[in-house]
Design an enzyme around this catalytic site. Structure first.
Site, PDB file in Angstrom:
ATOM      1  N   ARG A   2       0.840  -1.213   0.000  1.00 51.81           N
ATOM      2  CA  ARG A   2       0.000   0.000   0.000  1.00 51.81           C
ATOM      3  C   ARG A   2       0.870   1.255   0.000  1.00 51.81           C
ATOM      4  O   ARG A   2       0.521   2.253  -0.646  1.00 51.81           O
ATOM      5  CB  ARG A   2      -0.948  -0.034   1.202  1.00 51.81           C
ATOM      6  CG  ARG A   2      -2.001  -1.142   1.100  1.00 51.81           C
ATOM      7  CD  ARG A   2      -2.709  -1.373   2.397  1.00 51.81           C
ATOM      8  NE  ARG A   2      -3.532  -0.228   2.811  1.00 51.81           N
ATOM      9  CZ  ARG A   2      -4.092  -0.138   4.016  1.00 51.81           C
ATOM     10  NH1 ARG A   2      -3.866  -1.092   4.923  1.00 51.81           N
ATOM     11  NH2 ARG A   2      -4.849   0.906   4.320  1.00 51.81           N
ATOM     12  N   ASN A  38      -8.012   7.566   6.933  1.00 47.16           N
ATOM     13  CA  ASN A  38      -7.132   7.093   5.863  1.00 47.16           C
ATOM     14  C   ASN A  38      -5.664   7.184   6.265  1.00 47.16           C
ATOM     15  O   ASN A  38      -5.261   8.119   6.952  1.00 47.16           O
ATOM     16  CB  ASN A  38      -7.387   7.897   4.584  1.00 47.16           C
ATOM     17  CG  ASN A  38      -8.822   7.751   4.115  1.00 47.16           C
ATOM     18  OD1 ASN A  38      -9.532   6.837   4.528  1.00 47.16           O
ATOM     19  ND2 ASN A  38      -9.262   8.669   3.266  1.00 47.16           N
ATOM     20  N   ASP A  78      -3.369   7.146   3.820  1.00 42.96           N
ATOM     21  CA  ASP A  78      -2.673   7.743   2.671  1.00 42.96           C
ATOM     22  C   ASP A  78      -2.389   9.221   2.965  1.00 42.96           C
ATOM     23  O   ASP A  78      -2.902   9.774   3.949  1.00 42.96           O
ATOM     24  CB  ASP A  78      -3.508   7.590   1.391  1.00 42.96           C
ATOM     25  CG  ASP A  78      -4.816   8.387   1.413  1.00 42.96           C
ATOM     26  OD1 ASP A  78      -5.888   7.806   1.143  1.00 42.96           O
ATOM     27  OD2 ASP A  78      -4.765   9.612   1.723  1.00 42.96           O
ATOM     28  N   HIS A 126      -5.937   7.021  12.449  1.00 44.94           N
ATOM     29  CA  HIS A 126      -5.514   5.624  12.308  1.00 44.94           C
ATOM     30  C   HIS A 126      -4.080   5.515  11.786  1.00 44.94           C
ATOM     31  O   HIS A 126      -3.661   4.450  11.306  1.00 44.94           O
ATOM     32  CB  HIS A 126      -6.484   4.866  11.392  1.00 44.94           C
ATOM     33  CG  HIS A 126      -7.831   4.703  12.000  1.00 44.94           C
ATOM     34  ND1 HIS A 126      -8.949   4.353  11.268  1.00 44.94           N
ATOM     35  CD2 HIS A 126      -8.271   4.825  13.280  1.00 44.94           C
ATOM     36  CE1 HIS A 126     -10.006   4.286  12.073  1.00 44.94           C
ATOM     37  NE2 HIS A 126      -9.629   4.564  13.284  1.00 44.94           N
ATOM     38  N   CYS A 151      16.296   1.631  12.525  1.00 44.03           N
ATOM     39  CA  CYS A 151      15.596   2.860  12.956  1.00 44.03           C
ATOM     40  C   CYS A 151      16.539   4.041  12.772  1.00 44.03           C
ATOM     41  O   CYS A 151      17.696   3.986  13.226  1.00 44.03           O
ATOM     42  CB  CYS A 151      15.204   2.731  14.421  1.00 44.03           C
ATOM     43  SG  CYS A 151      14.740   4.296  15.180  1.00 44.03           S
ATOM     44  N   SER A 153     -18.080   4.115   5.495  1.00 41.48           N
ATOM     45  CA  SER A 153     -19.196   3.162   5.662  1.00 41.48           C
ATOM     46  C   SER A 153     -19.732   3.197   7.087  1.00 41.48           C
ATOM     47  O   SER A 153     -20.741   2.555   7.386  1.00 41.48           O
ATOM     48  CB  SER A 153     -18.688   1.751   5.344  1.00 41.48           C
ATOM     49  OG  SER A 153     -17.598   1.431   6.218  1.00 41.48           O
TER      50      SER A 153
HETATM   51  C1  BV8 Z   1     -10.604   0.757  19.558  1.00 44.82           C
HETATM   52  C2  BV8 Z   1      -5.630   1.526   9.930  1.00 44.82           C
HETATM   53  C3  BV8 Z   1     -10.575   1.069  21.946  1.00 44.82           C
HETATM   54  C4  BV8 Z   1      -4.943   0.318   9.426  1.00 44.82           C
HETATM   55  C5  BV8 Z   1      -7.912   0.948  10.640  1.00 44.82           C
HETATM   56  C6  BV8 Z   1     -17.924  -0.888  19.097  1.00 44.82           C
HETATM   57  C7  BV8 Z   1     -18.736  -1.745  18.413  1.00 44.82           C
HETATM   58  C8  BV8 Z   1     -18.144  -2.768  17.622  1.00 44.82           C
HETATM   59  C9  BV8 Z   1     -16.767  -2.926  17.502  1.00 44.82           C
HETATM   60  C10 BV8 Z   1     -15.978  -2.067  18.180  1.00 44.82           C
HETATM   61  C11 BV8 Z   1     -16.539  -1.062  18.978  1.00 44.82           C
HETATM   62  N1  BV8 Z   1     -15.511  -0.364  19.508  1.00 44.82           N
HETATM   63  C12 BV8 Z   1     -14.333  -0.900  19.084  1.00 44.82           C
HETATM   64  C13 BV8 Z   1     -14.597  -1.943  18.276  1.00 44.82           C
HETATM   65  C14 BV8 Z   1     -13.596  -2.748  17.609  1.00 44.82           C
HETATM   66  C15 BV8 Z   1     -13.061  -2.122  16.307  1.00 44.82           C
HETATM   67  C16 BV8 Z   1     -14.171  -1.999  15.310  1.00 44.82           C
HETATM   68  O1  BV8 Z   1     -14.778  -0.957  15.149  1.00 44.82           O
HETATM   69  N2  BV8 Z   1     -14.384  -3.121  14.599  1.00 44.82           N
HETATM   70  C17 BV8 Z   1     -15.373  -3.104  13.492  1.00 44.82           C
HETATM   71  C18 BV8 Z   1     -14.805  -3.960  12.359  1.00 44.82           C
HETATM   72  C19 BV8 Z   1     -16.689  -3.600  13.979  1.00 44.82           C
HETATM   73  N3  BV8 Z   1     -12.434  -0.821  16.541  1.00 44.82           N
HETATM   74  C20 BV8 Z   1     -11.145  -0.816  16.971  1.00 44.82           C
HETATM   75  O2  BV8 Z   1     -10.488  -1.809  17.203  1.00 44.82           O
HETATM   76  C21 BV8 Z   1     -10.519   0.571  17.155  1.00 44.82           C
HETATM   77  N4  BV8 Z   1      -9.871   0.673  18.419  1.00 44.82           N
HETATM   78  O3  BV8 Z   1     -11.807   0.715  19.563  1.00 44.82           O
HETATM   79  O4  BV8 Z   1      -9.829   0.922  20.699  1.00 44.82           O
HETATM   80  C22 BV8 Z   1     -10.833   2.549  22.154  1.00 44.82           C
HETATM   81  C23 BV8 Z   1     -11.876   3.217  21.538  1.00 44.82           C
HETATM   82  C24 BV8 Z   1     -12.118   4.579  21.820  1.00 44.82           C
HETATM   83  C25 BV8 Z   1     -11.314   5.279  22.625  1.00 44.82           C
HETATM   84  C26 BV8 Z   1     -10.260   4.578  23.231  1.00 44.82           C
HETATM   85  C27 BV8 Z   1     -10.038   3.217  22.978  1.00 44.82           C
HETATM   86  C28 BV8 Z   1      -9.401   0.804  16.111  1.00 44.82           C
HETATM   87  C29 BV8 Z   1      -9.932   0.781  14.744  1.00 44.82           C
HETATM   88  C30 BV8 Z   1      -8.840   1.225  13.744  1.00 44.82           C
HETATM   89  C31 BV8 Z   1      -8.345   0.068  12.918  1.00 44.82           C
HETATM   90  N5  BV8 Z   1      -7.473   0.551  11.833  1.00 44.82           N
HETATM   91  N6  BV8 Z   1      -7.075   1.444   9.687  1.00 44.82           N
HETATM   92  C32 BV8 Z   1      -5.109   0.144   7.930  1.00 44.82           C
HETATM   93  O5  BV8 Z   1      -5.610   1.062   7.256  1.00 44.82           O
HETATM   94  O6  BV8 Z   1      -4.688  -0.920   7.464  1.00 44.82           O
HETATM   95  S1  BV8 Z   1      -9.615   0.869  10.331  1.00 44.82           S
HETATM   96  C33 BV8 Z   1      -9.782   1.016   8.606  1.00 44.82           C
HETATM   97  O7  BV8 Z   1     -11.031   0.439   8.309  1.00 44.82           O
HETATM   98  C34 BV8 Z   1      -9.853   2.425   8.076  1.00 44.82           C
HETATM   99  O8  BV8 Z   1      -8.964   3.296   8.721  1.00 44.82           O
HETATM  100  C35 BV8 Z   1     -11.317   2.791   8.350  1.00 44.82           C
HETATM  101  O9  BV8 Z   1     -11.488   3.215   9.673  1.00 44.82           O
HETATM  102  C36 BV8 Z   1     -12.009   1.452   8.166  1.00 44.82           C
HETATM  103  C37 BV8 Z   1     -12.583   1.346   6.792  1.00 44.82           C
HETATM  104  O10 BV8 Z   1     -13.733   2.133   6.796  1.00 44.82           O
HETATM  105  P1  BV8 Z   1     -13.953   3.280   5.666  1.00 44.82           P
HETATM  106  O11 BV8 Z   1     -12.780   4.189   5.625  1.00 44.82           O
HETATM  107  O12 BV8 Z   1     -15.269   3.815   5.919  1.00 44.82           O
HETATM  108  O13 BV8 Z   1     -13.879   2.446   4.296  1.00 44.82           O
HETATM  109  P2  BV8 Z   1     -14.942   1.391   3.724  1.00 44.82           P
HETATM  110  O14 BV8 Z   1     -14.264   0.731   2.594  1.00 44.82           O
HETATM  111  O15 BV8 Z   1     -15.525   0.576   4.824  1.00 44.82           O
HETATM  112  O16 BV8 Z   1     -16.147   2.311   3.154  1.00 44.82           O
HETATM  113  C38 BV8 Z   1     -15.888   3.192   2.104  1.00 44.82           C
HETATM  114  C39 BV8 Z   1     -17.180   3.962   1.865  1.00 44.82           C
HETATM  115  O17 BV8 Z   1     -16.916   4.913   0.828  1.00 44.82           O
HETATM  116  C40 BV8 Z   1     -18.343   3.068   1.418  1.00 44.82           C
HETATM  117  O18 BV8 Z   1     -19.501   3.410   2.178  1.00 44.82           O
HETATM  118  C41 BV8 Z   1     -18.530   3.439  -0.064  1.00 44.82           C
HETATM  119  O19 BV8 Z   1     -19.894   3.480  -0.431  1.00 44.82           O
HETATM  120  C42 BV8 Z   1     -17.976   4.856  -0.108  1.00 44.82           C
HETATM  121  N7  BV8 Z   1     -17.399   5.243  -1.403  1.00 44.82           N
HETATM  122  C43 BV8 Z   1     -16.747   4.427  -2.297  1.00 44.82           C
HETATM  123  N8  BV8 Z   1     -16.363   5.180  -3.378  1.00 44.82           N
HETATM  124  C44 BV8 Z   1     -16.785   6.466  -3.130  1.00 44.82           C
HETATM  125  C45 BV8 Z   1     -17.431   6.501  -1.865  1.00 44.82           C
HETATM  126  N9  BV8 Z   1     -17.964   7.624  -1.337  1.00 44.82           N
HETATM  127  C46 BV8 Z   1     -17.866   8.758  -2.092  1.00 44.82           C
HETATM  128  N10 BV8 Z   1     -17.249   8.810  -3.312  1.00 44.82           N
HETATM  129  C47 BV8 Z   1     -16.710   7.684  -3.863  1.00 44.82           C
HETATM  130  N11 BV8 Z   1     -16.126   7.755  -5.072  1.00 44.82           N
END
Ligand code: BV8
Length: 233
Positions: free
Chosen positions: A55, A88, A90, A105, A132, A173
């Protein structure tokens, strides 16, 4: 008029950066949620490095699009009254000219040393275990927030949401927390909330307004409208 913008993978889709929903959230057959975890890095660091090296290398072949540039233009007018919080990893917001960007993130073009805890700008691969730049140890990991890890800048983000008059989510999303919960916090603290996304998201019903279509078209139009409103006040 204070504005907080949350962006997700969808804002970079038109630049050619795959979203997480693309490929059904899979990378080389692995669920992204399985590769982007500290456990995966512990178990198979080479696999995880390959995921991020690929990436990071791909960033050289993409450019910001009109949605990124519209937010940079907005910053040049609003200054401190605008904050972009991005999920993101990027660097397209910065390459479009935005400065007030919080990568909650992490970033692909940054490496984190697990020996001296320093972070360094990083452009190349990490899978060969480079030294490093600060301490020389071969203990660098991608400077990204993995599932189960605490996102960066949460205090600053919550303060900004508390002050916001307008909260807009672009290209997300709304499935990953805590980012997916920001709209509720912003509403609770009195902000007007707008979703700009290609299609309805998991949180569309929570927003005051939803505009569905490509960010490259909708974000410049929304930014012009907001600037019109700001100039009128
Ligand atoms: C945490 C970095 C504690 C790495 C990423 C509550 C409920 C359920 C689960 C949890 C919860 N709380 C915590 C969790 C667990 C977990 C979580 O949410 N799991 C999910 C899967 C259920 N969360 C965590 O673990 C987080 N940490 O909670 O710690 C805490 C919390 C608060 C305070 C203190 C402590 C950490 C999460 C971060 C993980 N790292 N990224 C990497 O990139 O490799 S997450 C990664 O996935 C991205 O950064 C982003 O966040 C996510 C992807 O989502 P989107 O960016 O929305 O992308 P996606 O593809 O899903 O959607 C794209 C959208 O764009 C679509 O809707 C599409 O229609 C639209 N689109 C497409 N093309 C276009 C468009 N829109 C407009 N124009 C276009 N052309």
């Amino acid at each position: 008029m204070k504005v907080v913008v949350l962006t997700g993978a969808g804002i970079s889709a038109e630049s050619g950066v795959p979203t997480f929903r693309d490929a059904n959230g899979l990378w080389e057959g692995h669920r992204v949620e399985d590769v982007a975890t500290p456990e995966a890095f512990e178990a198979s660091p080479h696999l995880v490095h390959r995921f991020y090296d690929a990436r990071r290398a791909a960033l050289a072949a993409v450019e910001p699009n009109p949605a990124h540039r519209a937010l940079a233009r907005l910053e040049s007018e609003l200054g401190e009254r605008l904050l972009v919080v991005t999920q993101n990893v990027d660097d397209l917001h910065e390459r479009a000219g935005s400065h007030r960007v919080l990568h909650m993130h992490g970033q692909l073009r940054s490496a984190w040393c697990l020996a001296c805890d320093e972070r360094s700008p990083w452009q190349e691969d990490l899978s060969h275990g480079p030294a490093c730049p600060t301490c020389g140890a071969s203990a660098l990991r991608p400077d990204v927030v993995w599932f189960g890890e605490i996102p960066y800048g949460m205090d600053l983000i919550e303060n900004a949401l508390g002050d916001a008059d307008v909260f807009v989510a672009i290209g997300t999303s709304s499935l990953v927390y805590p980012a997916a919960g920001f709209v509720r916090l912003a509403r609770m603290w009195g902000a007007r909330t707008v979703e700009i996304n290609l299609e309805p998201s998991a949180a569309t019903s929570v927003f005051d307004e939803a505009r569905h279509g490509p960010a490259g078209e909708l974000v410049p139009a929304w930014a012009d409208e907001l600037l019109g409103a700001v100039r009128a006040t």
